[in-house]
Scaffold this motif. Structure first.
Motif, PDB file in Angstrom:
ATOM      1  N   LEU A  13       0.885  -1.166   0.000  1.00  0.00           N
ATOM      2  CA  LEU A  13       0.000   0.000   0.000  1.00  0.00           C
ATOM      3  C   LEU A  13       0.926   1.220   0.000  1.00  0.00           C
ATOM      4  O   LEU A  13       1.662   1.441   0.943  1.00  0.00           O
ATOM      5  CB  LEU A  13      -0.924  -0.016   1.208  1.00  0.00           C
ATOM      6  CG  LEU A  13      -1.821  -1.263   1.323  1.00  0.00           C
ATOM      7  CD1 LEU A  13      -2.789  -1.115   2.478  1.00  0.00           C
ATOM      8  CD2 LEU A  13      -2.558  -1.548   0.038  1.00  0.00           C
ATOM      9  N   GLN A  15       0.562   4.686  -0.310  1.00  0.00           N
ATOM     10  CA  GLN A  15       0.346   5.959   0.361  1.00  0.00           C
ATOM     11  C   GLN A  15       0.725   5.846   1.839  1.00  0.00           C
ATOM     12  O   GLN A  15       0.415   4.842   2.480  1.00  0.00           O
ATOM     13  CB  GLN A  15      -1.120   6.391   0.250  1.00  0.00           C
ATOM     14  CG  GLN A  15      -1.578   6.651  -1.152  1.00  0.00           C
ATOM     15  CD  GLN A  15      -0.933   7.887  -1.765  1.00  0.00           C
ATOM     16  OE1 GLN A  15      -0.234   8.652  -1.114  1.00  0.00           O
ATOM     17  NE2 GLN A  15      -1.167   8.078  -3.040  1.00  0.00           N
ATOM     18  N   ARG A  18      -1.729   4.697   5.668  1.00  0.00           N
ATOM     19  CA  ARG A  18      -2.882   3.960   5.153  1.00  0.00           C
ATOM     20  C   ARG A  18      -3.585   3.219   6.278  1.00  0.00           C
ATOM     21  O   ARG A  18      -2.962   2.731   7.213  1.00  0.00           O
ATOM     22  CB  ARG A  18      -2.435   2.924   4.106  1.00  0.00           C
ATOM     23  CG  ARG A  18      -2.070   3.504   2.775  1.00  0.00           C
ATOM     24  CD  ARG A  18      -3.246   4.195   2.102  1.00  0.00           C
ATOM     25  NE  ARG A  18      -4.408   3.344   2.020  1.00  0.00           N
ATOM     26  CZ  ARG A  18      -4.682   2.504   1.035  1.00  0.00           C
ATOM     27  NH1 ARG A  18      -3.901   2.431   0.001  1.00  0.00           N
ATOM     28  NH2 ARG A  18      -5.750   1.759   1.075  1.00  0.00           N
ATOM     29  N   ASP A  61      -5.879   1.121  -3.275  1.00  0.00           N
ATOM     30  CA  ASP A  61      -5.916   2.253  -4.203  1.00  0.00           C
ATOM     31  C   ASP A  61      -5.323   1.854  -5.553  1.00  0.00           C
ATOM     32  O   ASP A  61      -4.619   0.849  -5.665  1.00  0.00           O
ATOM     33  CB  ASP A  61      -5.119   3.433  -3.638  1.00  0.00           C
ATOM     34  CG  ASP A  61      -5.788   4.067  -2.430  1.00  0.00           C
ATOM     35  OD1 ASP A  61      -7.021   3.942  -2.302  1.00  0.00           O
ATOM     36  OD2 ASP A  61      -5.070   4.679  -1.626  1.00  0.00           O
ATOM     37  N   ASN A  62      -5.532   2.690  -6.555  1.00  0.00           N
ATOM     38  CA  ASN A  62      -5.038   2.422  -7.906  1.00  0.00           C
ATOM     39  C   ASN A  62      -3.521   2.333  -7.991  1.00  0.00           C
ATOM     40  O   ASN A  62      -2.988   1.667  -8.870  1.00  0.00           O
ATOM     41  CB  ASN A  62      -5.537   3.486  -8.883  1.00  0.00           C
ATOM     42  CG  ASN A  62      -7.015   3.335  -9.145  1.00  0.00           C
ATOM     43  OD1 ASN A  62      -7.587   2.273  -8.994  1.00  0.00           O
ATOM     44  ND2 ASN A  62      -7.637   4.427  -9.548  1.00  0.00           N
ATOM     45  N   ASN A  63      -2.804   3.027  -7.115  1.00  0.00           N
ATOM     46  CA  ASN A  63      -1.342   2.993  -7.164  1.00  0.00           C
ATOM     47  C   ASN A  63      -0.730   1.912  -6.269  1.00  0.00           C
ATOM     48  O   ASN A  63       0.488   1.774  -6.217  1.00  0.00           O
ATOM     49  CB  ASN A  63      -0.765   4.368  -6.815  1.00  0.00           C
ATOM     50  CG  ASN A  63      -1.087   4.772  -5.394  1.00  0.00           C
ATOM     51  OD1 ASN A  63      -2.063   4.319  -4.800  1.00  0.00           O
ATOM     52  ND2 ASN A  63      -0.277   5.648  -4.836  1.00  0.00           N
ATOM     53  N   ASP A  64      -1.540   1.137  -5.576  1.00  0.00           N
ATOM     54  CA  ASP A  64      -1.036   0.060  -4.722  1.00  0.00           C
ATOM     55  C   ASP A  64      -0.684  -1.163  -5.561  1.00  0.00           C
ATOM     56  O   ASP A  64      -1.152  -1.327  -6.688  1.00  0.00           O
ATOM     57  CB  ASP A  64      -2.084  -0.324  -3.677  1.00  0.00           C
ATOM     58  CG  ASP A  64      -2.356   0.796  -2.692  1.00  0.00           C
ATOM     59  OD1 ASP A  64      -1.467   1.639  -2.470  1.00  0.00           O
ATOM     60  OD2 ASP A  64      -3.472   0.824  -2.140  1.00  0.00           O
TER      61      ASP A  64
END
Length: 93
Positions: A13, A15, A18, A61-64
């Protein structure tokens, strides 16, 4: 009834700060699960790797990053978070 397999689920993850609780709850919703390391779990289910991925994508999330791997025929480990007996009984099915 479908055949059950053990899958390894690993994630990052990306960010900071989180909230992992929703993802943990999703992983614990499988009938049999064990936490192997901070970001790696083993689950036993009759779902496919793609079904597991698609289900868990709702909790990241989309960037995970997320990977779901069908467990192999053998394993070696040390100091995993799940009890050794659980790993012996479930990791290699």
């Amino acid at each position: 009834m479908s055949e059950k397999h053990c899958y390894i689920v690993s994630y990052d993850l990306c960010q900071p700060n989180r909230n992992y609780q929703d993802l943990y709850a999703a992983l614990k919703s499988f009938p049999v699960w064990g936490r192997l390391t901070e970001s790696t779990w083993a689950i036993v289910t009759d779902k496919t790797h793609a079904e597991i991925r698609d289900f868990l994508m709702k909790y990241i999330d989309n960037n995970d990053r997320l990977i779901v791997i069908l467990s192999g025929k053998s394993a070696a480990w040390t100091k995993v978070l799940a009890p050794n007996e659980w790993v012996k009984n479930n990791l290699v099915l």
